[in-house]
Design a protein around this motif. Sequence first.
Motif, PDB file in Angstrom:
ATOM      1  N   UNK A 150      25.131  39.825   6.513  1.00 38.42           N
ATOM      2  CA  UNK A 150      23.931  40.641   6.342  1.00 38.42           C
ATOM      3  C   UNK A 150      23.339  40.548   4.954  1.00 38.42           C
ATOM      4  N   UNK A 151      24.155  40.243   3.967  1.00 37.78           N
ATOM      5  CA  UNK A 151      23.677  40.140   2.597  1.00 37.78           C
ATOM      6  C   UNK A 151      22.906  38.844   2.333  1.00 37.78           C
ATOM      7  N   UNK A 152      23.095  37.845   3.156  1.00 41.39           N
ATOM      8  CA  UNK A 152      22.524  36.527   2.864  1.00 41.39           C
ATOM      9  C   UNK A 152      21.004  36.514   2.888  1.00 41.39           C
ATOM     10  N   UNK A 153      20.396  37.459   3.593  1.00 43.12           N
ATOM     11  CA  UNK A 153      18.929  37.521   3.634  1.00 43.12           C
ATOM     12  C   UNK A 153      18.321  37.855   2.276  1.00 43.12           C
ATOM     13  N   UNK A 176      14.029  25.245  -8.025  1.00 43.37           N
ATOM     14  CA  UNK A 176      13.060  26.354  -8.084  1.00 43.37           C
ATOM     15  C   UNK A 176      13.475  27.556  -7.241  1.00 43.37           C
ATOM     16  N   UNK A 177      14.760  27.710  -7.006  1.00 41.39           N
ATOM     17  CA  UNK A 177      15.258  28.876  -6.261  1.00 41.39           C
ATOM     18  C   UNK A 177      15.690  29.960  -7.246  1.00 41.39           C
ATOM     19  N   UNK A 178      15.171  31.165  -7.058  1.00 41.16           N
ATOM     20  CA  UNK A 178      15.469  32.244  -7.981  1.00 41.16           C
ATOM     21  C   UNK A 178      16.850  32.829  -7.801  1.00 41.16           C
ATOM     22  N   UNK A 179      17.210  33.132  -6.558  1.00 40.14           N
ATOM     23  CA  UNK A 179      18.520  33.734  -6.264  1.00 40.14           C
ATOM     24  C   UNK A 179      19.278  32.809  -5.322  1.00 40.14           C
ATOM     25  N   UNK A 180      20.466  32.415  -5.745  1.00 40.30           N
ATOM     26  CA  UNK A 180      21.259  31.454  -4.974  1.00 40.30           C
ATOM     27  C   UNK A 180      22.587  32.098  -4.586  1.00 40.30           C
ATOM     28  N   UNK A 181      22.963  31.941  -3.318  1.00 41.69           N
ATOM     29  CA  UNK A 181      24.282  32.379  -2.846  1.00 41.69           C
ATOM     30  C   UNK A 181      25.121  31.143  -2.545  1.00 41.69           C
ATOM     31  N   UNK A 182      26.392  31.208  -2.926  1.00 41.38           N
ATOM     32  CA  UNK A 182      27.347  30.136  -2.628  1.00 41.38           C
ATOM     33  C   UNK A 182      28.483  30.756  -1.825  1.00 41.38           C
ATOM     34  N   UNK A 193      33.543  29.702  14.920  1.00 40.77           N
ATOM     35  CA  UNK A 193      32.538  30.747  15.177  1.00 40.77           C
ATOM     36  C   UNK A 193      31.986  31.303  13.867  1.00 40.77           C
ATOM     37  N   UNK A 194      32.848  31.479  12.871  1.00 46.85           N
ATOM     38  CA  UNK A 194      32.375  31.980  11.575  1.00 46.85           C
ATOM     39  C   UNK A 194      31.453  30.969  10.905  1.00 46.85           C
ATOM     40  N   UNK A 195      31.841  29.697  10.934  1.00 45.33           N
ATOM     41  CA  UNK A 195      31.002  28.664  10.330  1.00 45.33           C
ATOM     42  C   UNK A 195      29.641  28.614  11.002  1.00 45.33           C
ATOM     43  N   UNK A 196      29.629  28.733  12.327  1.00 46.93           N
ATOM     44  CA  UNK A 196      28.361  28.705  13.057  1.00 46.93           C
ATOM     45  C   UNK A 196      27.502  29.921  12.707  1.00 46.93           C
ATOM     46  N   UNK A 197      28.139  31.066  12.553  1.00 44.95           N
ATOM     47  CA  UNK A 197      27.401  32.285  12.201  1.00 44.95           C
ATOM     48  C   UNK A 197      26.745  32.151  10.829  1.00 44.95           C
ATOM     49  N   UNK A 198      27.433  31.513   9.896  1.00 44.45           N
ATOM     50  CA  UNK A 198      26.849  31.287   8.566  1.00 44.45           C
ATOM     51  C   UNK A 198      25.670  30.332   8.663  1.00 44.45           C
TER      52      UNK A 198
END
Length: 228
Positions: A150-153, A176-182, A193-198
């Motif tokens: 839910x946080x990835x948005x 040019x990406x302001x906020x990046x998640x790794x 299933x987890x990989x697909x959900x990501x």
Amino acid sequence: MKRFFGRKQGNKIILEDGEFVHLKKVLRMNEGEKVIANINDENDYYCTIAQINKNNCILDIDEIILCPANPSTDITLFQMMPKKDYFDNILPKAIELGVSKLVPFKSEYTMNKLLKRERVESQVMTACKQCERSRLIEVEDIISFDKMLGRLDEYDCVIFAYENETKLFSPEMVKNKGKIAVIVGNEAGFTEAEAQAIQDKRATSISLGKSILRCDTAVVATLALVSV
């Protein structure tokens, strides 16, 4: 020049608790010596030790300079909680490689679900001083896999290091990406299933090569690509 974290009071900086003990009893520093102090903002405070008391140390601020070591990119590491020894390796390396926030999460293959807050705070301070960052990174409490999704948005770009991916990283992915998640897994990895959900969250999955890396190595490899 030795570096310490303290709190600002007027035109002085006060060192207390562990930082005070380190200055007085470990390093045996004296009044008149020069140090760099940080107060968890963007600046380095060049100071002179003005007074060493029984329970604290008072620093006079000589000069304030913008800290050059703070990261220019906003990177959050979502780390599937690994075993303690792996986490102890991951935390300082993430700090050295420019992470602004670390969010541990649990999933189906998570065995270690404990985070010792006092130990983490000590590790963060030590690592930030070692790489001369003036601002401490935030390490959140462990969240669930669903909450992590839910946080990835919140992010402009999500990079997912996945062992079953063949696509290699390209700098264009984060340009040019302001906020990046790794997102990086632990020693057991993700279920399909987890990989697909990501990936369904429009994350960009990347390969780190043909070898299966330890999770602490995978963190270093991924952040080295993203933070350049």
